[in-house]
Design an enzyme around this catalytic site. Structure first.
Site, short mmCIF file in Angstrom:
data_model
loop_
_atom_site.label_atom_id
_atom_site.label_comp_id
_atom_site.label_asym_id
_atom_site.label_seq_id
_atom_site.Cartn_x
_atom_site.Cartn_y
_atom_site.Cartn_z
N LYS A 190 0.83 -1.22 0.00
CA LYS A 190 0.00 0.00 0.00
C LYS A 190 0.86 1.26 0.00
O LYS A 190 2.08 1.20 -0.06
CB LYS A 190 -0.96 -0.03 1.19
CG LYS A 190 -1.93 -1.21 1.15
CD LYS A 190 -2.89 -1.14 -0.02
CE LYS A 190 -3.55 -2.45 -0.37
NZ LYS A 190 -4.51 -2.95 0.58
C1 LIG Z 1 -5.54 -4.05 0.84
C2 LIG Z 1 -6.94 -3.69 1.13
C3 LIG Z 1 -7.61 -4.17 2.25
C4 LIG Z 1 -7.01 -5.17 3.17
O1 LIG Z 1 -5.86 -4.70 3.79
P1 LIG Z 1 -4.86 -5.75 4.48
O2 LIG Z 1 -3.90 -4.86 5.20
O3 LIG Z 1 -4.23 -6.54 3.40
O4 LIG Z 1 -5.67 -6.57 5.42
C5 LIG Z 1 -8.90 -3.72 2.49
N1 LIG Z 1 -9.50 -2.86 1.66
C6 LIG Z 1 -8.89 -2.38 0.57
C7 LIG Z 1 -9.60 -1.39 -0.31
C8 LIG Z 1 -7.59 -2.79 0.25
O5 LIG Z 1 -7.00 -2.33 -0.84
#
Ligand SMILES: *Cc1c(COP(=O)(O)O)cnc(C)c1O
Length: 368
Positions: A190
């Site tokens: 992210k």
């Molecule tokens: C990546 C993501 C998640 C989940 O996040 P994690 O840290 O992998 O649990 C939830 N919502 C969105 C929109 C995402 O892109």
């Protein structure tokens, strides 16, 4: 090897390293001051984020999925209540909803947008609706101001899953200010990374107390349900070091975005239209194929070593997945949008030579 357009092929990295010079110092501090989710360094990380965004409460949690579940703990609902969400979001947003015993209601998006369609949203809202979750994808803002205005009072709160949209703005305002609750992921792929992790934001004192309690076994009082979703001290240490560099990180991504956009001249695609007053965060560049199936563009770009998130997930509306077939609602705009798009990386580790390679490859694209 030379490919069909005469450009020596390269492999573009999907994500960046996220390292900062302060990482080790903060990790050392965590080792000295405590590693649990109630350690001082976690509170410092939460304060740093609250200050950056100008919000009252930040609750650090162990993942983005935990952040979605924790956000929902700040909402009143009974088992079987409905959560309205677009079928264009990742399944990561919907699985926490299901895991709580809530029902997703898939609402179509507006044409060429990841924002909820106003007419369809009206028809999705019902007696059992307990929340609306909007998910601005790849850092492009939706219109949470409009969505919020369509919801009856505060009975149905708006949650934004901002896992892609750290530091995305609408009308010069950070997105969390447009909804009762926002949740984020800091997974390594992210915008910023703590390896695994996430956080929830709200300005509402009562909701914040409930959310924090939920992440700590209901504060162990036996009065309310909760589990342990706390972020550990080591992850918080990285978050603290990296949250202090959020703005330079954003600037690097926006600079890459500008460099690419000024070079892309191929009429076979365009940038996805940006909501008026919106400023994406450079998480990725979203390109929309014009007059043809976007999968051709995805395949072409990947064939030239340029990763596409769409290629990775073969984006289809979520109700086409076996687990979610029971919640099918036809959402034609969502299906068309997902089939028209590709994403292009903009992360800060990309050199100018790599950005120029991406531009040349994309400019040479012929839909055929
Ligand atoms: C990546 C993501 C998640 C989940 O996040 P994690 O840290 O992998 O649990 C939830 N919502 C969105 C929109 C995402 O892109």
């Amino acid at each position: 090897m030379i490919n069909n357009v005469g450009i020596a092929p390269r492999q573009i990295a999907e994500t960046c390293s996220h390292d900062t010079p302060d990482d080790i110092a903060q990790l050392s501090r965590a080792l000295l001051t405590g590693l649990s989710g109630t350690a001082r360094i976690v509170a410092d990380y939460e304060t740093a984020l609250a200050t950056t965004y100008g919000v009252r409460h930040v609750i650090a949690v162990s993942s983005g999925a935990a952040a979605v579940a924790a956000a929902l703990s700040g909402v009143n609902w009974r088992s079987g209540d409905e959560v309205i969400v677009a079928p264009t979001c990742p399944i990561c947003t919907v699985l926490p909803i299901l895991s709580l015993g809530l029902r997703p209601v898939f609402c179509d998006v507006a044409a060429d947008s990841f924002g909820l369609d106003e007419t369809d949203l009206r028809s999705c809202i019902g007696e059992r609706t307990c929340a609306v979750v909007e998910v601005p994808m790849w850092g492009y803002p939706n219109r949470p101001d409009r969505t919020r205005a369509l919801l009856p009072g505060t009975r149905i709160p708006l949650i934004q899953d901002l896992a892609h949209a750290h530091l995305t703005r609408l009308n010069e305002t950070w997105l969390p200010h447009y909804s009762e609750i926002s949740c984020f992921s800091t997974h390594d792929c992210k915008f910023i990374s703590t390896g695994e992790g996430g956080f929830v934001m709200t300005d509402d004192d009562a909701r914040a107390e409930r959310i924090r309690g939920y992440t700590r076994f209901g504060n162990l009082t036996g009065e309310s349900v909760g589990i342990n979703l706390k972020l550990g001290g080591l992850q918080a240490a990285l978050g603290l070091a990296r949250s202090r560099r959020l703005v330079p990180h954003l600037d690097a991504r926006l600079r890459n975005r500008e460099r690419l956009l000024t070079r892309l001249v191929n009429p076979a695609f365009r940038e996805l239209p940006i909501a008026p007053g919106g400023m994406p965060n450079g998480y990725a560049l979203l390109l929309q194929a014009v007059g043809h199936d976007g999968r051709r563009l995805v395949d072409y770009q990947r064939g030239h070593g340029i990763p596409s998130d769409i290629g990775k997930y073969d984006n289809r509306p979520l109700y086409e997945l076996p687990l979610l077939a029971a919640y099918r609602r036809t959402c034609p705009n969502a299906a068309n949008l997902l089939r028209s798009l590709t994403t292009v990386p903009l992360h800060p580790d990309l050199g100018d030579d790599e950005l120029d390679y991406i531009a040349r490859v994309l400019n040479d694209y012929v839909p055929a």
